[in-house]
Design a protein around this motif. Structure first.
Motif, PDB file in Angstrom:
ATOM      1  N   GLN A   1       3.284  -2.441  -1.841  1.00 52.70           N
ATOM      2  CA  GLN A   1       3.468  -3.389  -3.235  1.00 52.70           C
ATOM      3  C   GLN A   1       3.285  -2.220  -4.416  1.00 52.70           C
ATOM      4  OE1 GLN A   1       0.340  -5.987  -2.101  1.00 52.70           O
ATOM      5  NE2 GLN A   1       1.946  -7.764  -2.243  1.00 52.70           N
TER       6      GLN A   1
ATOM      7  N   ARG B   1       7.063  -7.747  -3.403  1.00 53.77           N
ATOM      8  CA  ARG B   1       6.864  -8.861  -2.287  1.00 53.77           C
ATOM      9  C   ARG B   1       5.227  -8.960  -2.166  1.00 53.77           C
ATOM     10  NH1 ARG B   1       9.925 -11.458   0.417  1.00 53.77           N
ATOM     11  NH2 ARG B   1      12.161 -11.083   0.531  1.00 53.77           N
ATOM     12  N   SER B   2       5.116 -10.241  -1.930  1.00 54.36           N
ATOM     13  CA  SER B   2       3.724 -10.473  -1.375  1.00 54.36           C
ATOM     14  C   SER B   2       3.287 -10.176  -0.118  1.00 54.36           C
ATOM     15  CB  SER B   2       3.535 -12.086  -1.517  1.00 54.36           C
ATOM     16  OG  SER B   2       4.306 -12.712  -0.446  1.00 54.36           O
TER      17      SER B   2
ATOM     18  N   GLY C   1       5.174 -12.223   2.020  1.00 58.93           N
ATOM     19  CA  GLY C   1       6.551 -11.569   2.148  1.00 58.93           C
ATOM     20  C   GLY C   1       7.021 -10.524   3.078  1.00 58.93           C
ATOM     21  N   TRP C   2       6.046  -9.655   3.202  1.00 54.60           N
ATOM     22  CA  TRP C   2       6.242  -8.481   4.156  1.00 54.60           C
ATOM     23  C   TRP C   2       5.909  -8.953   5.403  1.00 54.60           C
ATOM     24  CZ3 TRP C   2       8.847  -4.399   2.715  1.00 54.60           C
ATOM     25  CH2 TRP C   2       8.895  -4.021   1.401  1.00 54.60           C
TER      26      TRP C   2
ATOM     27  N   ASP D   1      11.585 -17.567   3.402  1.00 54.90           N
ATOM     28  CA  ASP D   1      11.052 -16.283   2.672  1.00 54.90           C
ATOM     29  C   ASP D   1       9.962 -16.958   1.940  1.00 54.90           C
ATOM     30  OD1 ASP D   1      10.742 -14.154   0.897  1.00 54.90           O
ATOM     31  OD2 ASP D   1      12.777 -13.894   0.521  1.00 54.90           O
TER      32      ASP D   1
ATOM     33  N   ASP E   1       8.751 -15.519  -0.867  1.00 52.77           N
ATOM     34  CA  ASP E   1       8.654 -15.020  -2.123  1.00 52.77           C
ATOM     35  C   ASP E   1       9.906 -15.526  -2.939  1.00 52.77           C
ATOM     36  OD1 ASP E   1       6.466 -13.425  -2.002  1.00 52.77           O
ATOM     37  OD2 ASP E   1       7.623 -11.798  -1.113  1.00 52.77           O
TER      38      ASP E   1
ATOM     39  N   VAL F   1      17.155 -10.054   0.618  1.00 51.93           N
ATOM     40  CA  VAL F   1      15.559  -9.623   0.423  1.00 51.93           C
ATOM     41  C   VAL F   1      15.282  -9.017  -0.626  1.00 51.93           C
ATOM     42  CG1 VAL F   1      15.403  -9.989   2.965  1.00 51.93           C
ATOM     43  CG2 VAL F   1      15.903  -7.668   2.039  1.00 51.93           C
TER      44      VAL F   1
END
Length: 381
Positions: free
Chosen positions: A15, A26-27, A30-31, A229, A231, A354
């Protein structure tokens, strides 16, 4: 300098790397979502690689997005490299990361459809070829609101001349963003929401996968994973076309905003039709163009184009603005790979779903603070 596979403990450092070059962050959720990619789990491929700097902390990154493919009954996997970031502490490590990405086993192709103008020579030096040959440097767009695009150019000039005067407030937002748009749809076009295993979409995918083409997996399972997803700031717009009671074509588009000085754009992620119904593609394009206006986009864009898609677009190809101009699409095929001519990729096959920056809807009317656009010139791909 140590090159290793990404571990979950690296997500906060990843991040920070994205933040340092102005790319969407990405949060942690999210990862984890990317890590749970069903196609990656099929073959046990790494989610990407990290280069540790002299202090032992991650200082370089490359993501590894695995996708399933179908060619009749044959099942294959391809790998998309994304978000190559190299900090000054590990300058030159992009060579090792790309070499590792390209040498990974169990995939018929290693590719990117989203290289920027600065990074694209790296792929050539590592044995990847510009592909598709006729369209590797082509992006298409259709303007629906000229004024925000003109204002964006002025903001960019101001930023180039005096970055400090621009600030970090999100520009070129509008009241339509994030609201449910209900554009009038052409006959036969429907908003698609059902991706269950017994849905009309599932029947469409079965028919599409039976064609003698190499296709990225668009199964209901994969579509459901993509739609999870965490995010996404708003769900993608997904349209279907029905003829004689059956679904014969579909399109996916998502709203994105490259940086604080760019206007929102409706990005086409996928555009597919059964072979004997390709004539409906312009109808879907008309619906997408109308939706772009209703959703607050300044333009509609298709960032990866194949010769087949170009042909299917018909008059839309002739009226489009040509963007790009550099080889943003590169691929390397394994010796036992299917004939590349069987593959007609769209942005769905690449990393756009993505990697695009979602429109920041939180505080949309008050202005949102975000990284300045100048970070996009950093050493990354």
């Amino acid at each position: 300098m140590t090159l290793r596979e990404i571990a979950e403990a690296d997500y906060p450092a990843i991040q920070a790397l994205h933040r340092s070059v102005g790319w969407p962050e990405r949060s942690l959720a999210g990862w984890r979502w990317l890590h749970a990619n069903p196609a990656r789990l099929d073959i046990g491929a790494p989610a990407g690689w990290i280069v540790d700097g002299p202090d032992g902390e991650p200082a370089g990154h490359v993501g590894n997005l695995i996708q399933r493919f179908r060619l009749g009954e044959r099942r294959l996997h391809g790998a998309t490299g994304f978000n190559i970031i190299v900090s000054a502490a590990v300058k030159g490590s992009s060579r090792a990361m790309l070499k590792t990405f390209i040498r990974q086993p169990d995939v018929f192709a290693r590719y990117t459809f989203n290289a920027n103008s600065r990074s694209q020579p790296l792929y050539v030096r590592h044995g990847m070829q510009a592909w598709p040959e006729q369209t590797h440097a082509l992006k298409l767009s259709w303007i629906v609101a000229p004024l925000p695009l003109a204002i964006s150019r002025l903001w960019r000039r101001l930023y180039d001349a005096a970055p400090g005067m621009v600030g970090s407030r999100e520009r070129l937002m509008n009241d339509r963003l994030g609201r449910v748009a209900r554009p009038a749809l052409p006959p036969g076009v429907r908003v698609l929401t059902d991706f269950s295993d017994a849905s009309p979409y599932a029947a469409f995918w079965t028919a599409l996968a039976a064609e003698p083409r190499l296709l990225a997996d668009r199964s209901p399972e994969i579509q459901r994973w993509r739609l999870q997803d965490p995010d996404l700031s708003q769900p993608p717009l997904i349209l279907s076309f029905e003829r004689d009671g059956a679904m014969v074509a579909y399109a996916i588009a998502m709203m994105a905003k490259s940086n604080i000085l760019e206007p929102p754009v409706l990005e086409i992620i996928d555009l597919e039709a059964l072979a004997n119904h390709a004539d409906v593609i312009p109808v879907l394009m008309t619906a997408l163009r109308d939706a772009a206006r209703a959703m607050g986009a300044a333009k509609l864009r298709l960032q990866a184009v194949s010769p087949q898609v170009l042909h299917r677009l018909g008059d839309f190809a002739r009226t489009a603005r040509r963007e790009g101009g550099w080889g943003h699409c590169h691929a390397q095929f394994s010796p036992n790979a299917p004939d590349p001519a069987l593959w007609s990729p769209t942005p769905y096959d690449g990393d756009y779903a993505v990697c695009l920056r979602p429109v920041p809807l939180e505080g949309v009317h008050a202005g949102v603070r975000a990284p300045a656009p100048g970070a996009h010139t950093a050493s990354k791909a």
